[in-house]
Design a protein around this motif. Structure first.
Motif, short mmCIF file in Angstrom:
data_model
loop_
_atom_site.label_atom_id
_atom_site.label_comp_id
_atom_site.label_asym_id
_atom_site.label_seq_id
_atom_site.Cartn_x
_atom_site.Cartn_y
_atom_site.Cartn_z
N LEU A 194 0.94 -0.97 0.08
CA LEU A 194 0.00 -0.06 -0.07
C LEU A 194 0.92 1.11 -0.10
CD1 LEU A 194 -2.57 -1.12 2.83
CD2 LEU A 194 -2.86 -1.15 0.12
N ASP A 195 0.33 2.17 -0.90
CA ASP A 195 0.99 3.56 -0.87
C ASP A 195 0.99 4.16 0.60
OD1 ASP A 195 1.86 6.44 -1.32
OD2 ASP A 195 1.91 5.77 -3.46
N LEU A 196 2.01 4.80 0.97
CA LEU A 196 1.84 5.52 2.31
C LEU A 196 0.88 6.71 2.30
CD1 LEU A 196 5.69 5.96 3.30
CD2 LEU A 196 3.95 4.41 4.34
N LYS A 197 0.61 7.21 0.79
CA LYS A 197 -0.35 8.15 1.09
C LYS A 197 -1.85 7.73 1.39
CE LYS A 197 -1.78 7.57 -3.89
NZ LYS A 197 -1.69 8.00 -5.12
N HIS A 198 -1.99 6.53 1.66
CA HIS A 198 -3.27 5.94 2.08
C HIS A 198 -3.44 5.36 3.49
CE1 HIS A 198 -4.31 5.77 -1.95
NE2 HIS A 198 -3.67 4.65 -2.17
N LEU A 199 -2.34 5.82 4.40
CA LEU A 199 -2.03 5.40 5.73
C LEU A 199 -1.95 6.48 6.63
CD1 LEU A 199 0.72 2.69 5.05
CD2 LEU A 199 -1.54 2.41 4.98
N VAL A 200 -2.74 6.03 7.78
CA VAL A 200 -2.15 7.00 9.20
C VAL A 200 -1.88 6.08 10.19
CG1 VAL A 200 -3.94 8.83 8.40
CG2 VAL A 200 -4.82 6.90 9.73
N LEU A 201 -1.30 6.46 11.03
CA LEU A 201 -0.78 5.70 12.22
C LEU A 201 -1.82 5.82 13.57
CD1 LEU A 201 2.96 6.38 12.16
CD2 LEU A 201 1.55 4.61 11.00
N GLU A 202 -1.74 4.85 14.39
CA GLU A 202 -2.33 4.92 15.68
C GLU A 202 -1.94 3.84 16.76
OE1 GLU A 202 -6.07 2.09 15.70
OE2 GLU A 202 -6.41 3.07 13.94
N THR A 203 -2.41 4.11 17.83
CA THR A 203 -2.12 3.10 18.96
C THR A 203 -3.38 2.22 19.35
OG1 THR A 203 -2.29 4.45 20.52
CG2 THR A 203 0.01 4.20 19.64
N ASP A 204 -4.50 2.85 19.41
CA ASP A 204 -5.64 2.32 20.00
C ASP A 204 -5.38 2.12 21.68
OD1 ASP A 204 -8.36 1.43 20.32
OD2 ASP A 204 -7.89 -0.35 19.59
N ALA A 205 -4.40 2.72 22.13
CA ALA A 205 -4.16 2.71 23.79
C ALA A 205 -5.17 2.89 24.47
CB ALA A 205 -2.97 3.76 24.12
N PRO A 206 -5.34 2.13 25.46
CA PRO A 206 -4.43 1.11 26.16
C PRO A 206 -4.48 -0.41 25.54
CG PRO A 206 -6.37 1.21 27.41
CD PRO A 206 -6.57 2.06 26.03
N TYR A 207 -4.88 -0.76 24.26
CA TYR A 207 -5.10 -1.86 23.73
C TYR A 207 -4.00 -1.96 22.75
CZ TYR A 207 -9.49 -0.58 25.63
OH TYR A 207 -10.80 -0.17 26.43
N LEU A 208 -4.00 -3.23 22.38
CA LEU A 208 -2.85 -3.66 21.10
C LEU A 208 -1.52 -3.22 21.20
CD1 LEU A 208 -5.84 -3.69 18.32
CD2 LEU A 208 -4.77 -5.53 19.30
N ALA A 209 -0.76 -3.12 22.12
CA ALA A 209 0.35 -2.65 22.30
C ALA A 209 1.52 -3.37 21.34
CB ALA A 209 1.14 -2.80 23.72
N PRO A 210 2.17 -2.46 20.64
CA PRO A 210 3.13 -3.23 19.82
C PRO A 210 4.27 -3.97 20.27
CG PRO A 210 3.61 -0.78 19.92
CD PRO A 210 2.40 -1.03 20.89
N THR A 211 4.84 -4.51 19.55
CA THR A 211 6.22 -5.43 19.93
C THR A 211 7.12 -4.09 20.20
OG1 THR A 211 5.62 -7.23 18.45
CG2 THR A 211 8.09 -6.84 19.15
N PRO A 212 7.83 -4.08 21.15
CA PRO A 212 8.40 -4.83 22.26
C PRO A 212 7.41 -5.23 23.38
CG PRO A 212 9.74 -3.20 22.57
CD PRO A 212 8.77 -3.03 21.28
N TYR A 213 6.15 -4.36 23.47
CA TYR A 213 5.36 -4.32 24.68
C TYR A 213 4.05 -5.14 24.50
CZ TYR A 213 8.30 -0.24 25.43
OH TYR A 213 9.31 0.60 25.66
N ARG A 214 3.98 -6.28 23.53
CA ARG A 214 2.85 -7.03 23.09
C ARG A 214 2.35 -7.65 24.39
NH1 ARG A 214 1.72 -11.22 18.40
NH2 ARG A 214 -0.48 -11.61 18.83
N GLY A 215 1.07 -7.50 24.71
CA GLY A 215 0.52 -8.10 26.08
C GLY A 215 0.56 -7.09 27.01
N LYS A 216 1.18 -5.91 27.22
CA LYS A 216 0.98 -4.94 28.27
C LYS A 216 0.14 -3.84 27.80
CE LYS A 216 5.84 -6.19 29.50
NZ LYS A 216 7.25 -5.96 29.60
N PRO A 217 -0.01 -2.93 28.80
CA PRO A 217 -0.95 -2.00 28.40
C PRO A 217 -0.34 -0.97 27.52
CG PRO A 217 -0.92 -2.30 30.97
CD PRO A 217 0.05 -3.18 30.32
#
Length: 255
Positions: A194-217
């Protein structure tokens, strides 16, 4: 370099020291724009208070989450609509369909979605969509509602390439969160195409922590790990990804 978290529930920490600490960590990582999605009437105050406390960094969105659609959903919608009329908000959200937890409310969820899409069109605002186990049903709704005023973000997009392209063709950006860093999720393979022009970034905090924090708040400062992963996938610099996705967020939210 400026990063934007287009979807964070950081307001769960409203009026606490933890909120200030998390905001500070965001700013240390150049994450200076945070968009706050409402879920029900009970969370309106915390969303608005957090946006008011940090007007340079936090921006309110209001809507009824599909998991909050119960028998009294019309009363909830009336309260949320009243708050929308009285406050400055930047999107209707998060709204959508969720068939993971409860399939019995599908018709009510659809009606709540239709009503809230109507609000967005009236006010020329984007919608922020929650979709879980309901792509087929949601795309049917979007096809029904599509016109030049329908646009927004597919929050926490985890679909396949075909679904990604369909969402983009309907006028939506894709919200890429922590799942893109999960080893076997497969989202990285979709994002790569996908072209970057179609993307935005998000965390959905406090859910779905990225690696290396997966499984944590999760928290919004962890957006840096999502941005770095997307940069690696595309072979671009972190600054490029930050600037492109932030510009995309400005297109969506108008700020």
């Amino acid at each position: 370099m400026q990063l934007t978290d287009t979807h964070t529930h950081i307001y769960y920490h409203a009026d606490t020291l933890a909120l200030q600490e998390q905001i500070n960590r965001c700013l240390e990582n150049n994450i200076s724009r945070l968009f706050l999605p409402n879920v029900d009437t009970a969370s309106i105050t915390n969303v608005l208070n957090t946006a008011s406390a940090y007007p340079e960094n936090c921006y309110a969105m209001l809507g009824l989450h599909p998991c909050s659609v119960k028998e009294n959903f019309r009363e909830e919608l009336a309260s949320i609509k009243s708050a929308i009329e009285e406050n400055n908000i930047y999107a209707i959200g998060e709204i959508g369909l969720d068939l993971y937890w409860d399939k019995s409310t599908l018709e009510e969820q659809k009606e709540a979605f239709r009503i809230q899409v109507g609000w967005a069109k009236e006010k020329n605002l984007p919608i922020v969509i929650h979709c879980r186990d309901a792509f087929k049903e949601l795309f049917e709704l979007l096809d029904e509602q599509k016109d030049e005023k329908l646009y927004g973000i597919f929050h926490c997009f985890t679909g396949n390439l075909e679904q990604a392209r369909k969402a983009i063709n309907l006028g939506f950006f894709l919200g890429i969160g922590g799942v893109v860093t999960f080893k076997n999720a497969g989202l990285d393979k979709v994002v790569e195409q996908l072209d970057l022009k179609h993307l935005v970034l998000e965390t959905d905090a406090p859910y779905l922590a990225p690696t290396p924090y997966r499984g944590k708040p999760n928290e919004s400062s962890y957006l840096i790990h999502i941005a770095k992963k997307v940069a690696d996938i595309h072979g671009r610099s972190l600054a490029d990804v930050a600037n492109i996705t932030t510009e995309n967020s400005k297109i969506v939210f108008g700020i």
